[in-house]
Design a protein around this motif. Structure first.
Motif, PDB file in Angstrom:
ATOM      1  N   ARG A 119       0.846  -1.177   0.000  1.00 46.70           N
ATOM      2  CA  ARG A 119       0.000   0.000   0.000  1.00 46.70           C
ATOM      3  C   ARG A 119       0.891   1.239   0.000  1.00 46.70           C
ATOM      4  O   ARG A 119       1.931   1.255   0.654  1.00 46.70           O
ATOM      5  CB  ARG A 119      -0.896  -0.007   1.242  1.00 46.70           C
ATOM      6  CG  ARG A 119      -2.011   1.002   1.190  1.00 46.70           C
ATOM      7  CD  ARG A 119      -3.185   0.551   2.051  1.00 46.70           C
ATOM      8  NE  ARG A 119      -2.924   0.711   3.464  1.00 46.70           N
ATOM      9  CZ  ARG A 119      -3.178   1.814   4.157  1.00 46.70           C
ATOM     10  NH1 ARG A 119      -3.686   2.866   3.546  1.00 46.70           N
ATOM     11  NH2 ARG A 119      -2.935   1.874   5.439  1.00 46.70           N
ATOM     12  N   GLU A 120       0.464   2.271  -0.714  1.00 49.81           N
ATOM     13  CA  GLU A 120       1.258   3.493  -0.773  1.00 49.81           C
ATOM     14  C   GLU A 120       0.760   4.503   0.238  1.00 49.81           C
ATOM     15  O   GLU A 120      -0.386   4.447   0.675  1.00 49.81           O
ATOM     16  CB  GLU A 120       1.221   4.057  -2.203  1.00 49.81           C
ATOM     17  CG  GLU A 120       1.853   3.079  -3.187  1.00 49.81           C
ATOM     18  CD  GLU A 120       1.835   3.560  -4.625  1.00 49.81           C
ATOM     19  OE1 GLU A 120       1.298   4.648  -4.893  1.00 49.81           O
ATOM     20  OE2 GLU A 120       2.369   2.824  -5.471  1.00 49.81           O
ATOM     21  N   LEU A 129      -0.919  -3.997   2.835  1.00 51.72           N
ATOM     22  CA  LEU A 129      -0.995  -4.508   1.468  1.00 51.72           C
ATOM     23  C   LEU A 129      -2.374  -4.292   0.880  1.00 51.72           C
ATOM     24  O   LEU A 129      -3.361  -4.203   1.616  1.00 51.72           O
ATOM     25  CB  LEU A 129      -0.694  -6.012   1.489  1.00 51.72           C
ATOM     26  CG  LEU A 129       0.673  -6.401   2.057  1.00 51.72           C
ATOM     27  CD1 LEU A 129       0.699  -7.876   2.419  1.00 51.72           C
ATOM     28  CD2 LEU A 129       1.776  -6.075   1.074  1.00 51.72           C
ATOM     29  N   LEU A 130      -2.421  -4.205  -0.444  1.00 53.18           N
ATOM     30  CA  LEU A 130      -3.687  -4.100  -1.166  1.00 53.18           C
ATOM     31  C   LEU A 130      -3.802  -5.269  -2.143  1.00 53.18           C
ATOM     32  O   LEU A 130      -2.825  -5.627  -2.785  1.00 53.18           O
ATOM     33  CB  LEU A 130      -3.726  -2.799  -1.981  1.00 53.18           C
ATOM     34  CG  LEU A 130      -3.860  -1.492  -1.218  1.00 53.18           C
ATOM     35  CD1 LEU A 130      -3.758  -0.327  -2.195  1.00 53.18           C
ATOM     36  CD2 LEU A 130      -5.177  -1.441  -0.473  1.00 53.18           C
ATOM     37  N   LEU A 188      13.287   6.316  -1.078  1.00 47.91           N
ATOM     38  CA  LEU A 188      12.035   5.733  -0.592  1.00 47.91           C
ATOM     39  C   LEU A 188      11.853   4.361  -1.234  1.00 47.91           C
ATOM     40  O   LEU A 188      12.002   4.209  -2.444  1.00 47.91           O
ATOM     41  CB  LEU A 188      10.854   6.647  -0.926  1.00 47.91           C
ATOM     42  CG  LEU A 188       9.496   6.168  -0.392  1.00 47.91           C
ATOM     43  CD1 LEU A 188       8.689   7.349   0.158  1.00 47.91           C
ATOM     44  CD2 LEU A 188       8.679   5.459  -1.453  1.00 47.91           C
ATOM     45  N   THR A 189      11.572   3.363  -0.378  1.00 47.04           N
ATOM     46  CA  THR A 189      11.433   2.006  -0.902  1.00 47.04           C
ATOM     47  C   THR A 189      10.346   1.257  -0.147  1.00 47.04           C
ATOM     48  O   THR A 189       9.978   1.638   0.964  1.00 47.04           O
ATOM     49  CB  THR A 189      12.785   1.256  -0.852  1.00 47.04           C
ATOM     50  OG1 THR A 189      12.567  -0.135  -1.073  1.00 47.04           O
ATOM     51  CG2 THR A 189      13.459   1.415   0.491  1.00 47.04           C
ATOM     52  N   TYR A 190       9.864   0.206  -0.792  1.00 49.39           N
ATOM     53  CA  TYR A 190       8.847  -0.642  -0.168  1.00 49.39           C
ATOM     54  C   TYR A 190       9.440  -2.004   0.214  1.00 49.39           C
ATOM     55  O   TYR A 190       8.718  -2.896   0.594  1.00 49.39           O
ATOM     56  CB  TYR A 190       7.659  -0.831  -1.128  1.00 49.39           C
ATOM     57  CG  TYR A 190       7.023   0.484  -1.516  1.00 49.39           C
ATOM     58  CD1 TYR A 190       6.005   1.028  -0.746  1.00 49.39           C
ATOM     59  CD2 TYR A 190       7.481   1.198  -2.611  1.00 49.39           C
ATOM     60  CE1 TYR A 190       5.446   2.249  -1.073  1.00 49.39           C
ATOM     61  CE2 TYR A 190       6.928   2.423  -2.952  1.00 49.39           C
ATOM     62  CZ  TYR A 190       5.913   2.941  -2.182  1.00 49.39           C
ATOM     63  OH  TYR A 190       5.366   4.158  -2.509  1.00 49.39           O
ATOM     64  N   CYS A 191      10.773  -2.140   0.077  1.00 50.41           N
ATOM     65  CA  CYS A 191      11.389  -3.445   0.351  1.00 50.41           C
ATOM     66  C   CYS A 191      12.664  -3.297   1.162  1.00 50.41           C
ATOM     67  O   CYS A 191      13.751  -3.081   0.605  1.00 50.41           O
ATOM     68  CB  CYS A 191      11.673  -4.190  -0.943  1.00 50.41           C
ATOM     69  SG  CYS A 191      12.315  -5.852  -0.643  1.00 50.41           S
ATOM     70  N   VAL A 245      11.053   4.170   9.211  1.00 50.49           N
ATOM     71  CA  VAL A 245      10.144   3.103   8.786  1.00 50.49           C
ATOM     72  C   VAL A 245       8.739   3.607   9.060  1.00 50.49           C
ATOM     73  O   VAL A 245       8.434   4.047  10.169  1.00 50.49           O
ATOM     74  CB  VAL A 245      10.396   1.799   9.575  1.00 50.49           C
ATOM     75  CG1 VAL A 245       9.361   0.736   9.195  1.00 50.49           C
ATOM     76  CG2 VAL A 245      11.808   1.281   9.328  1.00 50.49           C
ATOM     77  N   ILE A 246       7.876   3.563   8.050  1.00 54.53           N
ATOM     78  CA  ILE A 246       6.506   4.024   8.229  1.00 54.53           C
ATOM     79  C   ILE A 246       5.612   2.803   8.424  1.00 54.53           C
ATOM     80  O   ILE A 246       5.583   1.920   7.571  1.00 54.53           O
ATOM     81  CB  ILE A 246       5.997   4.810   6.996  1.00 54.53           C
ATOM     82  CG1 ILE A 246       7.079   5.722   6.409  1.00 54.53           C
ATOM     83  CG2 ILE A 246       4.732   5.577   7.341  1.00 54.53           C
ATOM     84  CD1 ILE A 246       7.584   6.801   7.280  1.00 54.53           C
TER      85      ILE A 246
END
Lengths: 79, 301
Positions: free
Chosen positions: B112-113, B233-234, B127-130, B145-146
Motif C-alpha cells: 500500500r502506498e 498490502l492491497l 524511498l522504498t517498499y522493500c 520506517v513508516i
C-alpha cells in the motif's frame, strides 16, 4: 559477441538473485558487486543509474534498473 | 480455447499450475513476476519440511518444481481484464486476448502506498517498499520506517543492525504485531518509535533528505536518507471487475475457491481466505485447481 556485463546487487534481494540466475542460465559472464559491502560500488551504482534500487545491470554501458528480463534479453541480443 | 488460465505465479498460482499440469489441462500462466510476495520474505520458518529457508530460496524451489513440467508461463504480462461471456471467459493483457473455460485468480497483494507529496518523486531515490532488498544500501545512515504492524517491525529490526538511527512512525496509539518483535525493537538502542504520528510528506533534492509528520497536532521534521514504507498490502484485484469483493477489495471465495462468477476461481492472498500465509496460499492454489478441474468435467464443454 562477448558482452561486458556488470551487476550491482545485494545478497538479500530476490530480483538480484533472479537476475544473476538468468545470466548464469544463459551462459553470460558478468561481474557482480555487492553494494551492501562495497560503498564505492554503491556510489558508482547510484551515479550510473540516478537511483538507489537494486539490482542495476550495466550491459555494454546500457543501464537497466530492476530485473527487466525483456530489456536484458534485448541488450544481450538473445531470444 | 484454454481449459484454464492462471493469473499470478506466487505460491498459489504456481501450486495451481503444478496440479493443472498433472491433470494434463490445456492451460497458461499470465503473471507480472514469479514468486510473488513469498520471494520478498526474509526468513520463512513455518513452511512444513523446511525448518528455515529464505523467501527467495523457497520461491526458487517453487519455480523449479513448476518448470519440471512443460508449462507456458508468460512473465511480465499482467492481466488487464477478465470478462465472462456465458461459458467463454476472455482474459486480456496488453499483448493479447485469451479465451478460456476457467480462470484462477492468484494475483496476490502489493504494498500500500502512503499517498503523500514526494512519495512518487523519491521512489527508489531513498524511498522504498522493500527493506530486505534495498536496506543494505542505507548502512550507517538515518532512516524512517513508516508503519506499526508486523511488516514494519520486521523492516525496522533488519535496519537497526546496520543503520545509524531508525525512526518508526506509527499512526496508531501503540505498536501492533507480535509482542516478541515489539520487545526487540524497544530494546534496540538506535531505534525510536513515534506513536500517533502521521507522515505528511517526503522531502529532498535528488535523494530523500527528510520526512515530515504531524504528531498530536505538532509538526515535526526528521532528517533521514531513507524511508521504508510498510503500511500493509492491497489486493491485486482491480482487473476483475465482475467478481464479488469485500470492502478491502479481496475477492470473496467459498471453501472450494468459487467466486461469484461461474468458471472464475480465486486463491491465496488476493482472496478473503482468513489467513495470509505461504503454506495456506499454496494449499488454496491446489484446491482451486481441483475445483476448476471438476467444474470442467461437470460441464462437458
Amino acid at each position: 559477441m562477448a558482452h561486458t556485463v556488470t551487476v550491482y546487487s545485494t545478497p538479500s534481494c530476490p530480483y538480484c538473485i533472479r537476475a544473476k540466475q538468468f545470466l548464469t542460465d544463459n551462459k553470460i559472464e558478468f561481474t557482480n558487486y555487492d553494494v551492501s559491502a562495497d560503498q564505492a560500488k554503491a556510489d558508482e551504482m547510484v551515479e550510473k543509474s540516478g537511483q538507489m534500487g537494486v539490482p542495476v545491470l550495466d550491459i555494454d554501458g546500457r543501464i537497466i534498473v530492476g530485473f527487466d528480463k525483456e530489456k536484458i534479453k534485448t541488450s544481450l541480443g538473445i531470444a | 480455447m484454454y481449459d484454464l488460465i492462471i493469473i499470478g505465479a506466487g505460491p498459489a498460482g504456481i501450486t495451481a499450475a503444478v496440479y493443472a499440469a498433472r491433470k494434463k489441462m490445456q492451460f497458461l500462466v499470465l503473471t507480472q513476476d514469479i514468486g510473488g510476495q513469498a520471494a520478498w520474505s526474509a526468513d520463512v520458518e513455518n513452511y512444513t519440511g523446511y525448518q528455515l529457508i529464505t523467501g527467495a530460496d523457497l520461491a526458487r524451489r517453487f519455480e523449479e518444481h513448476m518448470r519440471q513440467y512443460a508449462i507456458a508461463v508468460h512473465e511480465q504480462e499482467p492481466v488487464e481484464s477478465v470478462v465472462a461471456e456465458g461459458y467463454r471467459i476472455v482474459v486480456r493483457t496488453a499483448r493479447a486476448a485469451y479465451e478460456t473455460r476457467t480462470v484462477i485468480i492468484a494475483s496476490g497483494k502489493r504494498s500500500r502506498e502512503l499517498g503523500v507529496p514526494g512519495e512518487k518523486e523519491f521512489r527508489n531515490r531513498g524511498l522504498t517498499y522493500c527493506a530486505t532488498c534495498d536496506g543494505p544500501l542505507f548502512a550507517k545512515k538515518d532512516v524512517a520506517v513508516i508503519g506499526g504492524g508486523n511488516s514494519a517491525l520486521d523492516a525496522a529490526l533488519q535496519l537497526v543492525r546496520f543503520c545509524s538511527r531508525v525512526y518508526v512512525i506509527n499512526d496508531a496509539p501503540r505498536l501492533g504485531g507480535d509482542e516478541i518483535a515489539q520487545d526487540k525493537l524497544l530494546e534496540a538502542k538506535n531505534a525510536q518509535v513515534f506513536n500517533n504520528a502521521r507522515v505528511t510528506g517526503i522531502e529532498g533534492d535528488k535523494f530523500v533528505k527528510a520526512v515530515t509528520m504531524r504528531q498530536e497536532g505538532a509538526r515535526r521534521r526528521l532528517d533521514v536518507q531513507g524511508v521504508f514504507v510498510e503500511i500493509g498490502l492491497l489486493p491485486n484485484s482491480g482487473f476483475a471487475k465482475e467478481v464479488g469483493k469485500n470492502e478491502s477489495g479481496e475477492i470473496i471465495v467459498d471453501c472450494s475457491n468459487t467466486t461469484s462468477v461461474p468458471g472464475v476461481f480465486a486463491a491465496g492472498d488476493v482472496t478473503t481466505v482468513p489467513e495470509k500465509q505461504i503454506i495456506i496460499a499454496a494449499g488454496e492454489g491446489a484446491k482451486a485447481c481441483l475445483t476448476a478441474f471438476r467444474y470442467l468435467n461437470q460441464h462437458r464443454f
